[in-house]
Scaffold this active site. Structure first.
Site, PDB file in Angstrom:
ATOM      1  N   CYS A  57      -0.842   2.910   6.330  1.00  0.00           N
ATOM      2  CA  CYS A  57      -0.670   1.552   6.837  1.00  0.00           C
ATOM      3  C   CYS A  57      -0.371   0.653   5.644  1.00  0.00           C
ATOM      4  O   CYS A  57      -0.656   1.002   4.494  1.00  0.00           O
ATOM      5  CB  CYS A  57      -1.915   1.082   7.578  1.00  0.00           C
ATOM      6  SG  CYS A  57      -3.384   0.864   6.545  1.00  0.00           S
ATOM      7  N   CYS A 111       0.805  -1.226   0.000  1.00  0.00           N
ATOM      8  CA  CYS A 111       0.000   0.000   0.000  1.00  0.00           C
ATOM      9  C   CYS A 111       0.836   1.274   0.000  1.00  0.00           C
ATOM     10  O   CYS A 111       0.323   2.339  -0.365  1.00  0.00           O
ATOM     11  CB  CYS A 111      -0.922   0.019   1.212  1.00  0.00           C
ATOM     12  SG  CYS A 111      -1.981  -1.426   1.356  1.00  0.00           S
ATOM     13  N   HIS A 138      -8.374   4.032  -3.278  1.00  0.00           N
ATOM     14  CA  HIS A 138      -7.066   3.544  -2.828  1.00  0.00           C
ATOM     15  C   HIS A 138      -6.456   2.608  -3.866  1.00  0.00           C
ATOM     16  O   HIS A 138      -6.448   1.394  -3.704  1.00  0.00           O
ATOM     17  CB  HIS A 138      -7.232   2.836  -1.484  1.00  0.00           C
ATOM     18  CG  HIS A 138      -5.987   2.272  -0.892  1.00  0.00           C
ATOM     19  ND1 HIS A 138      -4.712   2.692  -1.238  1.00  0.00           N
ATOM     20  CD2 HIS A 138      -5.810   1.293   0.047  1.00  0.00           C
ATOM     21  CE1 HIS A 138      -3.814   1.999  -0.540  1.00  0.00           C
ATOM     22  NE2 HIS A 138      -4.460   1.144   0.234  1.00  0.00           N
TER      23      HIS A 138
END
Length: 397
Positions: A384, A94, A354
């Site tokens: 995160c 991520c 995202h």
């Protein structure tokens, strides 16, 4: 290489509008998305000779589909940059886009480069299914196919089961740990949509978003202007049928998008003839239990601030990736000195989306543009990371 650590500036940052899964950008290859933001970024600094670009570093979390064969190098070639410009692709899941920025920052700070493009790309819509190679030829039985869109696949049996829970279950664990209820998560999600919709109406994204040619997508596609507390409350839990609090409404959606930033030292800055948006002050990356991955930013942010000799009271702009409302709220619970009101003023990933490899670059670019608009300040960007990590970056102007 020089004998001193050099200042590193973010000169410019661009991104595409973020598309939803199977939406407006689903027909665009990820290498073409990456090439578009690289081409657009270079075009906005016409005084800079593209041949002066020392490297292009892009983040990507998948790498199993059309972005294979080093999507950063593919973007250089597809964007029409000189073939002498190299490219490298990095993967920190991520935070891959932020990792690309960090690697560019280090290369410039140490004198290994003067001008670097960093960013990230992900097409979760086009992520392929993959089939493991059989252990021996001509297997007689059925073979299992895996989706590479998101999450664990082909998991090593030696990995403890508690570490390999789904990302949504990890968000439920954080909600339990900090006593974060469904209503609080839904209220956070609603605020994300409201802030994002308002930012687009007011033109807050005009300086950074570059539309994708041939695609009808005027703004981030997952923003729900018409959502309401009742609409969010009506959604069923997505990961725990009994007693769950995490839903599709208080989670970030699967997304497609790309972002790119131009980083320079003082020599490179002079060649662009531009005023920088911000300066990179410090970075940090940390590890945590994989099932509590959502709390990864907690220590990463603390370490990055300590390196910058700054505290939360001095932070004026903060972009925190909203993987899940429970995850973001869990981080807030562990930052008692933070004013949550400064976080994600233009909406976060629950509304914006995202696209994994892109998000870290999107957040960094957003903070840089916000600092430039304000004229001064200290900015934070943090994410995160699945499998238990967190990454943060401090910018100043």
């Amino acid at each position: 290489m020089t004998d001193r650590i050099r200042d590193v500036y973010i000169v410019d940052a661009v991104r595409t509008p973020v598309g939803k899964y199977g939406g407006a950008l689903a027909g665009v290859r990820p290498d073409d998305l990456a090439a578009h933001v690289v081409r657009s970024l270079v075009g906005r600094s016409p005084a800079l000779d593209p041949g002066r670009i020392d490297d292009v570093v892009l983040g990507n979390a998948n790498g199993a589909g059309e972005e294979n064969r080093n999507v950063a190098r593919m973007a250089v070639l597809l964007a029409g940059l000189p073939v002498s410009v190299p490219g490298a692709t990095v993967n920190r899941l991520c935070a891959s886009g932020m990792e690309a920025v960090v690697q560019a920052y280090r290369a410039i700070a140490l004198g290994d480069a003067s001008v670097v493009i960093a960013g990230g790309v992900e097409s979760m819509s086009r992520a392929p299914w993959v089939l493991p190679k059989p252990e021996r030829a001509f297997p007689a039985g059925h073979q299992e196919m895996y989706s590479t869109t998101l999450g664990w696949r082909m998991t090593n049996p030696a990995m403890p089961p508690q570490w390999t829970v789904s990302l949504g279950e990890g968000a439920e664990l954080i909600a339990e740990k900090h006593g974060i209820g469904r209503a609080e998560q839904d209220a956070f999600a609603l605020a994300s949509h409201e802030k994002a919709a308002r930012a687009w109406r007011e033109g807050a994204y005009a300086a950074e978003v570059v539309p994708v040619p041939g695609v009808s997508l005027a703004r981030d596609e997952s923003i729900r202007d018409a959502t309401s507390p009742d609409a969010l409350a009506a959604l069923k839990p997505a990961f725990r049928k009994d007693g769950g609090t995490v839903t599709a409404g208080n989670s970030s959606p699967l997304s497609d998008g790309a972002a790119a930033l131009l980083l320079c030292d003082e020599d490179g800055l002079r060649e662009t003839g531009r005023e920088p948006l911000a300066r990179v002050r410090s970075t940090a990356v940390t590890g945590i239990e994989p099932d509590l991955y959502g709390l990864g930013p907690v220590d990463a942010v603390r370490r990055a601030l300590a390196k910058a000799r700054r505290c939360f009271a001095e932070v004026t702009h903060f972009e925190l990736n909203e993987a899940f409302a429970a995850q973001a709220l869990g981080c807030f619970a562990e930052w008692p000195d933070l004013d949550p009101g400064i976080v994600n003023p233009r909406g976060g990933a629950i509304a914006v989306g995202h696209p994994l490899g892109c998000s870290g670059a999107r957040l960094t670019g957003a903070v840089a543009h916000q600092l430039a608009a304000a004229g001064s300040g200290t900015g934070l960007a943090a994410l995160c990371i699945g499998v238990g990590q967190g990454q943060a970056l401090v910018l100043e102007r």
